[in-house]
Design a protein around this motif. Sequence first.
Motif, PDB file in Angstrom:
ATOM      1  N   PHE A 236      41.411  22.245 -37.671  1.00 52.41           N
ATOM      2  CA  PHE A 236      42.000  21.778 -36.415  1.00 52.41           C
ATOM      3  C   PHE A 236      41.300  22.362 -35.193  1.00 52.41           C
ATOM      4  CE2 PHE A 236      45.042  21.907 -32.910  1.00 52.41           C
ATOM      5  CZ  PHE A 236      45.520  20.611 -32.897  1.00 52.41           C
ATOM      6  N   ASN A 237      40.951  23.630 -35.247  1.00 57.03           N
ATOM      7  CA  ASN A 237      40.351  24.316 -34.097  1.00 57.03           C
ATOM      8  C   ASN A 237      38.822  24.345 -34.137  1.00 57.03           C
ATOM      9  OD1 ASN A 237      42.787  25.057 -32.702  1.00 57.03           O
ATOM     10  ND2 ASN A 237      43.145  26.589 -34.302  1.00 57.03           N
ATOM     11  N   SER A 238      38.234  23.547 -34.993  1.00 55.31           N
ATOM     12  CA  SER A 238      36.770  23.493 -35.060  1.00 55.31           C
ATOM     13  C   SER A 238      36.207  22.885 -33.772  1.00 55.31           C
ATOM     14  CB  SER A 238      36.324  22.651 -36.253  1.00 55.31           C
ATOM     15  OG  SER A 238      36.772  23.209 -37.458  1.00 55.31           O
ATOM     16  N   PRO A 239      35.049  23.341 -33.336  1.00 52.60           N
ATOM     17  CA  PRO A 239      34.465  22.785 -32.108  1.00 52.60           C
ATOM     18  C   PRO A 239      34.080  21.323 -32.295  1.00 52.60           C
ATOM     19  CG  PRO A 239      32.892  24.223 -33.223  1.00 52.60           C
ATOM     20  CD  PRO A 239      34.197  24.388 -33.931  1.00 52.60           C
ATOM     21  N   SER A 240      34.045  20.586 -31.196  1.00 51.51           N
ATOM     22  CA  SER A 240      33.659  19.185 -31.244  1.00 51.51           C
ATOM     23  C   SER A 240      32.209  19.033 -31.673  1.00 51.51           C
ATOM     24  CB  SER A 240      33.833  18.538 -29.867  1.00 51.51           C
ATOM     25  OG  SER A 240      35.153  18.648 -29.417  1.00 51.51           O
ATOM     26  N   LEU A 241      31.927  17.944 -32.341  1.00 54.21           N
ATOM     27  CA  LEU A 241      30.548  17.635 -32.687  1.00 54.21           C
ATOM     28  C   LEU A 241      29.764  17.341 -31.409  1.00 54.21           C
ATOM     29  CD1 LEU A 241      30.807  15.208 -35.760  1.00 54.21           C
ATOM     30  CD2 LEU A 241      30.073  17.594 -35.780  1.00 54.21           C
ATOM     31  N   ASP A 242      28.523  17.768 -31.377  1.00 50.21           N
ATOM     32  CA  ASP A 242      27.651  17.365 -30.277  1.00 50.21           C
ATOM     33  C   ASP A 242      27.558  15.843 -30.287  1.00 50.21           C
ATOM     34  OD1 ASP A 242      24.686  16.613 -29.328  1.00 50.21           O
ATOM     35  OD2 ASP A 242      25.325  18.459 -28.325  1.00 50.21           O
ATOM     36  N   VAL A 243      27.582  15.233 -29.095  1.00 55.96           N
ATOM     37  CA  VAL A 243      27.635  13.772 -29.020  1.00 55.96           C
ATOM     38  C   VAL A 243      26.427  13.123 -29.682  1.00 55.96           C
ATOM     39  CG1 VAL A 243      26.526  13.618 -26.747  1.00 55.96           C
ATOM     40  CG2 VAL A 243      28.121  11.830 -27.490  1.00 55.96           C
ATOM     41  N   SER A 244      25.283  13.795 -29.655  1.00 57.62           N
ATOM     42  CA  SER A 244      24.093  13.221 -30.290  1.00 57.62           C
ATOM     43  C   SER A 244      24.217  13.194 -31.804  1.00 57.62           C
ATOM     44  CB  SER A 244      22.842  14.012 -29.882  1.00 57.62           C
ATOM     45  OG  SER A 244      22.947  15.367 -30.301  1.00 57.62           O
ATOM     46  N   VAL A 245      25.060  14.082 -32.355  1.00 57.97           N
ATOM     47  CA  VAL A 245      25.329  14.089 -33.792  1.00 57.97           C
ATOM     48  C   VAL A 245      26.449  13.110 -34.119  1.00 57.97           C
ATOM     49  CG1 VAL A 245      26.108  15.509 -35.741  1.00 57.97           C
ATOM     50  CG2 VAL A 245      24.550  16.477 -34.031  1.00 57.97           C
ATOM     51  N   ALA A 246      27.480  13.118 -33.294  1.00 54.82           N
ATOM     52  CA  ALA A 246      28.635  12.250 -33.538  1.00 54.82           C
ATOM     53  C   ALA A 246      28.294  10.778 -33.336  1.00 54.82           C
ATOM     54  CB  ALA A 246      29.777  12.645 -32.609  1.00 54.82           C
ATOM     55  N   PHE A 247      27.378  10.499 -32.415  1.00 52.43           N
ATOM     56  CA  PHE A 247      27.030   9.114 -32.114  1.00 52.43           C
ATOM     57  C   PHE A 247      25.522   9.008 -31.885  1.00 52.43           C
ATOM     58  CE2 PHE A 247      26.728   5.248 -29.557  1.00 52.43           C
ATOM     59  CZ  PHE A 247      27.549   4.394 -30.286  1.00 52.43           C
ATOM     60  N   PRO A 248      24.751   8.995 -32.957  1.00 50.65           N
ATOM     61  CA  PRO A 248      23.287   9.034 -32.821  1.00 50.65           C
ATOM     62  C   PRO A 248      22.660   7.712 -32.388  1.00 50.65           C
ATOM     63  CG  PRO A 248      23.901   8.906 -35.135  1.00 50.65           C
ATOM     64  CD  PRO A 248      25.182   9.063 -34.360  1.00 50.65           C
ATOM     65  N   GLN A 249      23.442   6.642 -32.325  1.00 50.50           N
ATOM     66  CA  GLN A 249      22.850   5.332 -32.058  1.00 50.50           C
ATOM     67  C   GLN A 249      22.466   5.112 -30.602  1.00 50.50           C
ATOM     68  OE1 GLN A 249      24.926   1.340 -32.427  1.00 50.50           O
ATOM     69  NE2 GLN A 249      24.059   1.475 -34.488  1.00 50.50           N
ATOM     70  N   ALA A 250      22.998   5.909 -29.684  1.00 54.25           N
ATOM     71  CA  ALA A 250      22.666   5.748 -28.268  1.00 54.25           C
ATOM     72  C   ALA A 250      22.468   7.108 -27.615  1.00 54.25           C
ATOM     73  CB  ALA A 250      23.771   4.974 -27.544  1.00 54.25           C
ATOM     74  N   THR A 251      21.612   7.148 -26.614  1.00 56.20           N
ATOM     75  CA  THR A 251      21.253   8.393 -25.937  1.00 56.20           C
ATOM     76  C   THR A 251      22.267   8.719 -24.846  1.00 56.20           C
ATOM     77  OG1 THR A 251      18.938   7.775 -26.278  1.00 56.20           O
ATOM     78  CG2 THR A 251      19.380   9.608 -24.760  1.00 56.20           C
ATOM     79  N   PRO A 252      22.816   9.951 -24.836  1.00 55.62           N
ATOM     80  CA  PRO A 252      23.783  10.318 -23.784  1.00 55.62           C
ATOM     81  C   PRO A 252      23.100  10.520 -22.442  1.00 55.62           C
ATOM     82  CG  PRO A 252      23.311  12.206 -25.170  1.00 55.62           C
ATOM     83  CD  PRO A 252      22.614  11.032 -25.801  1.00 55.62           C
ATOM     84  N   ALA A 253      23.908  10.642 -21.396  1.00 55.24           N
ATOM     85  CA  ALA A 253      23.385  10.753 -20.036  1.00 55.24           C
ATOM     86  C   ALA A 253      22.748  12.103 -19.743  1.00 55.24           C
ATOM     87  CB  ALA A 253      24.491  10.476 -19.026  1.00 55.24           C
ATOM     88  N   SER A 254      22.923  13.075 -20.637  1.00 57.46           N
ATOM     89  CA  SER A 254      22.247  14.363 -20.440  1.00 57.46           C
ATOM     90  C   SER A 254      20.730  14.174 -20.468  1.00 57.46           C
ATOM     91  CB  SER A 254      22.683  15.363 -21.508  1.00 57.46           C
ATOM     92  OG  SER A 254      22.442  14.849 -22.803  1.00 57.46           O
ATOM     93  N   ILE A 255      20.275  13.155 -21.179  1.00 57.17           N
ATOM     94  CA  ILE A 255      18.879  12.704 -21.095  1.00 57.17           C
ATOM     95  C   ILE A 255      18.932  11.430 -20.264  1.00 57.17           C
ATOM     96  CG2 ILE A 255      16.839  11.959 -22.376  1.00 57.17           C
ATOM     97  CD1 ILE A 255      18.036  13.457 -24.812  1.00 57.17           C
ATOM     98  N   PHE A 256      18.685  11.554 -18.982  1.00 57.45           N
ATOM     99  CA  PHE A 256      19.000  10.460 -18.078  1.00 57.45           C
ATOM    100  C   PHE A 256      18.030   9.300 -18.244  1.00 57.45           C
ATOM    101  CE2 PHE A 256      20.573   8.482 -14.201  1.00 57.45           C
ATOM    102  CZ  PHE A 256      21.908   8.843 -14.260  1.00 57.45           C
TER     103      PHE A 256
END
Length: 434
Positions: free
Chosen positions: A21-41
């Motif tokens: 329950f208290n595990s940290p969230s997955l990094d978005v690039s791992v959780a959703f590898p199909q699209a690039t997040p805005a951290s890489i603009f």
Amino acid sequence: MKIPASEAQEDMYKEAKSNYFNSPSLDVSVAFPQATPASIFPPCASDYYQFDDLLTPEEQAVRIKVRKCMEKEVAPIMAKYWEKAEFPFEVVPKLGALRVAGGSIKGYGCPNLSITANAIATAEVARVDASCSTFILVHSSLAMLTIEGQKQKYLPSLAELKTVACWALTEPDYGSDASALRTTARKVEGGWILDGQKRWIGNSTFADVLVIFARNTSTNQINGFILKKNTPGLQATKIDNKIGLRIVQNGDILLKNTFVPDEDRLPGVNSFQDTNKVLAVSRVMVAWQPIGISMGVYDMCHRYLKERKQFGAPLAAFQINQQKLVQMLGNIQAMVLVGWRLCKLYEGGKMTPGHASMGKSWISLRARETVSLGRELLGGNGILADFLVAKAFCDLEPIYTYEGTYDINTLVTGREVTGIASFKPAASSNRSRL
């Protein structure tokens, strides 16, 4: 032995929770590898009508410089700070190094940019993060522009962002009707005593220099004053629970028997009309914030639709998605050209308050539509700050309201084109002070 209710509830909650329950969230690039997040603009893809050709080489250089800094230094960290509603003090020296603070002011270490270059810088900052653009706008286009008789004392440090300023006009009871403000300034030997309250003041919780507007008890006119951080009788506290511009530290300012020396009375502010002159210029800059926000949202959607696949094809291959993307792109072309013309009217000495108000209100309205379409295009990821659009969607709402709500700005233009003021109900016999 009876177990206290609080302990029983705690045991129940422990049983209900999984061991992860208290595990940290997955990094978005791992959780959703199909699209690039805005951290890489994403690269800029919104200049479809090649607006860049209308800019001078100096203005183009400002755009490139600001864009590089924002994409490299701010994009990777903005979602984290937005989520926590904290200000990224670490980027202030980098923003200061851009030398855009002070905008069109000449001398005193200020860059003496054209209004167009200043607007382009505003848009490029907002393209990546609207909160950072608001931070600079309050500091530069409001506070620094208001300082007149004390330029040598304050502007050089403010121009380098070694010190930060805020601009305090709005009060709890007076927003659109700001000319009716109640904060008072009473003349005493050697200075003034200020009493009152301000609200929604960006940068106020950490500003080194606070530009405060108050009613002169002798003349009943609005005067301006400069207060320094930690002045006795001054208090600024953060407004919590905002859903937009969460990085901006808006505050409530309390002034109780606060002394300001004569040397820090602003000689150029003797009535509300003097305040309106600053607001007219800043509205041009505010109009470019929604332009920048819309550019960033379009860029994000443009990349996302080509990366994200459903039903065996990229989202960009579907007709309805292309239609929405082109609608966004068309809006941006129109918004940019209205904003550009507004700058040219100002530079030519032809801009009126009605011009500025219509530009700000109309561009904000089109931006609202543009960002809403972007939210639709990203589906579930359209509510995650990691993919920019959700954050931009929320950040646009306060911009739609501040520096004159959409409705008030339309009435400013309406008064100009009809000659009739309609700010107050028809039954009111008092003449509007706006």
